[in-house]
Design a protein around this motif. Structure first.
Motif, PDB file in Angstrom:
ATOM      1  N   GLY A  94     -10.734 -20.632 -33.924  1.00 43.51           N
ATOM      2  CA  GLY A  94     -11.279 -21.771 -33.194  1.00 43.51           C
ATOM      3  C   GLY A  94     -10.853 -21.827 -31.748  1.00 43.51           C
ATOM      4  N   GLY A  95     -10.050 -20.864 -31.333  1.00 44.83           N
ATOM      5  CA  GLY A  95      -9.576 -20.829 -29.950  1.00 44.83           C
ATOM      6  C   GLY A  95     -10.531 -20.059 -29.046  1.00 44.83           C
ATOM      7  N   THR A  96     -10.233 -20.063 -27.766  1.00 44.24           N
ATOM      8  CA  THR A  96     -11.037 -19.327 -26.792  1.00 44.24           C
ATOM      9  C   THR A  96     -10.483 -17.910 -26.666  1.00 44.24           C
ATOM     10  N   PHE A  97     -11.370 -16.940 -26.897  1.00 37.32           N
ATOM     11  CA  PHE A  97     -10.998 -15.540 -26.818  1.00 37.32           C
ATOM     12  C   PHE A  97     -11.432 -14.992 -25.468  1.00 37.32           C
ATOM     13  N   PRO A  98     -10.569 -14.250 -24.779  1.00 38.31           N
ATOM     14  CA  PRO A  98     -10.947 -13.686 -23.489  1.00 38.31           C
ATOM     15  C   PRO A  98     -11.945 -12.539 -23.656  1.00 38.31           C
ATOM     16  N   LEU A  99     -12.598 -12.186 -22.546  1.00 38.22           N
ATOM     17  CA  LEU A  99     -13.525 -11.057 -22.559  1.00 38.22           C
ATOM     18  C   LEU A  99     -12.797  -9.799 -23.006  1.00 38.22           C
ATOM     19  N   GLY A 100     -13.499  -8.920 -23.706  1.00 42.34           N
ATOM     20  CA  GLY A 100     -12.933  -7.659 -24.175  1.00 42.34           C
ATOM     21  C   GLY A 100     -12.631  -7.695 -25.660  1.00 42.34           C
ATOM     22  N   VAL A 101     -11.820  -6.734 -26.065  1.00 44.00           N
ATOM     23  CA  VAL A 101     -11.473  -6.586 -27.490  1.00 44.00           C
ATOM     24  C   VAL A 101     -10.150  -7.294 -27.756  1.00 44.00           C
ATOM     25  N   ASN A 102     -10.172  -8.200 -28.710  1.00 44.00           N
ATOM     26  CA  ASN A 102      -8.987  -8.960 -29.116  1.00 44.00           C
ATOM     27  C   ASN A 102      -8.694  -8.650 -30.586  1.00 44.00           C
ATOM     28  N   THR A 103      -7.456  -8.310 -30.893  1.00 44.80           N
ATOM     29  CA  THR A 103      -7.083  -8.018 -32.285  1.00 44.80           C
ATOM     30  C   THR A 103      -6.391  -9.230 -32.888  1.00 44.80           C
ATOM     31  N   VAL A 104      -6.883  -9.637 -34.055  1.00 45.90           N
ATOM     32  CA  VAL A 104      -6.285 -10.747 -34.812  1.00 45.90           C
ATOM     33  C   VAL A 104      -5.606 -10.135 -36.036  1.00 45.90           C
ATOM     34  N   THR A 105      -4.356 -10.520 -36.272  1.00 46.00           N
ATOM     35  CA  THR A 105      -3.592  -9.966 -37.391  1.00 46.00           C
ATOM     36  C   THR A 105      -3.035 -11.088 -38.248  1.00 46.00           C
ATOM     37  N   TYR A 106      -3.107 -10.888 -39.554  1.00 44.71           N
ATOM     38  CA  TYR A 106      -2.489 -11.785 -40.525  1.00 44.71           C
ATOM     39  C   TYR A 106      -1.428 -10.999 -41.279  1.00 44.71           C
ATOM     40  N   THR A 107      -0.314 -11.658 -41.606  1.00 45.30           N
ATOM     41  CA  THR A 107       0.759 -11.031 -42.379  1.00 45.30           C
ATOM     42  C   THR A 107       1.068 -11.907 -43.593  1.00 45.30           C
ATOM     43  N   ALA A 108       1.069 -11.274 -44.759  1.00 41.27           N
ATOM     44  CA  ALA A 108       1.446 -11.938 -46.012  1.00 41.27           C
ATOM     45  C   ALA A 108       2.854 -11.487 -46.374  1.00 41.27           C
ATOM     46  N   THR A 109       3.690 -12.423 -46.813  1.00 43.75           N
ATOM     47  CA  THR A 109       5.063 -12.119 -47.213  1.00 43.75           C
ATOM     48  C   THR A 109       5.331 -12.809 -48.543  1.00 43.75           C
TER      49      THR A 109
END
Length: 191
Positions: free
Chosen positions: A148-163
């Motif tokens: 839901g946030g604003t992503f800048p121009l270009g490629v953005n990597t989103v990562t999730y970590t489960a523990t």
């Protein structure tokens, strides 16, 4: 003749406690789908200098039982005819070796800059969830702009970590690629 006699009693006392033979070593088993495991062992036997000794399990679940995550102590006690005892103990440890699974990690997302946001785009996705054989696993976003946030121009990597509770982890990543809006199709960005 005159005779005299004397008598006495010789009492043999058992002062030797029974010996437990082949007490099992500690057992480690991997947790299964239910975060528990079955463990089996060969029961120890008893040896004593006098006959009549017996041995019984006096603590913990029996061999072939399902054990919970963590350590459980098993105890055997030997008793002889004189009431002398000895005991031995070992542990059955169930270990979680299964990392949590991230369910429904989003696919890569392509977005264009929103009108009035020439430097980025607001992007939303359905949050993934976590699944694990043991309870208590957590899932957090550990990289990239927030959902839901604003992503800048270009490629953005989103990562999730489960523990999980055993400290085992797994990750999933996807990209959000933001390009500039070109509403009239002339190849020139429209601001």
């Amino acid at each position: 003749g005159l005779t005299s006699s004397c008598s006495f009693t010789v009492t043999v006392v058992d002062v030797t406690a029974p010996t437990i033979v082949a007490c099992p070593a500690n057992i480690s088993v991997n947790a299964g789908a239910g975060c528990d495991a079955t463990a089996t062992w060969t029961a120890p036997t008893v040896s004593d200098n006098c006959s009549g000794a017996s041995i019984a399990q006096t603590g913990g679940p029996v061999s072939g039982s399902t054990f919970p995550l963590g350590s459980t102590t098993i105890t055997y006690t030997a008793t002889d005819g004189a009431g002398l005892t000895s005991s031995c103990s070992f542990t059955v440890t169930v270990v979680d070796v299964t990392a949590p699974t991230i369910v429904a990690c989003p696919a890569d997302i392509a977005a264009t800059s929103n009108s009035g946001l020439c430097n980025g785009a607001v992007v939303n996705w359905t949050e993934p969830t976590v699944s694990d054989n043991c309870s208590g696993a957590t899932l957090v976003q550990t990289g990239g702009p927030a959902n839901g946030g604003t992503f800048p121009l270009g490629v953005n990597t989103v990562t999730y970590t489960a523990t999980d509770g055993a400290g085992l982890t797994s990750t999933c990543s996807f990209t959000v690629t933001v390009t500039i809006q070109d509403t009239d199709g002339d190849g020139v960005p429209n601001y």
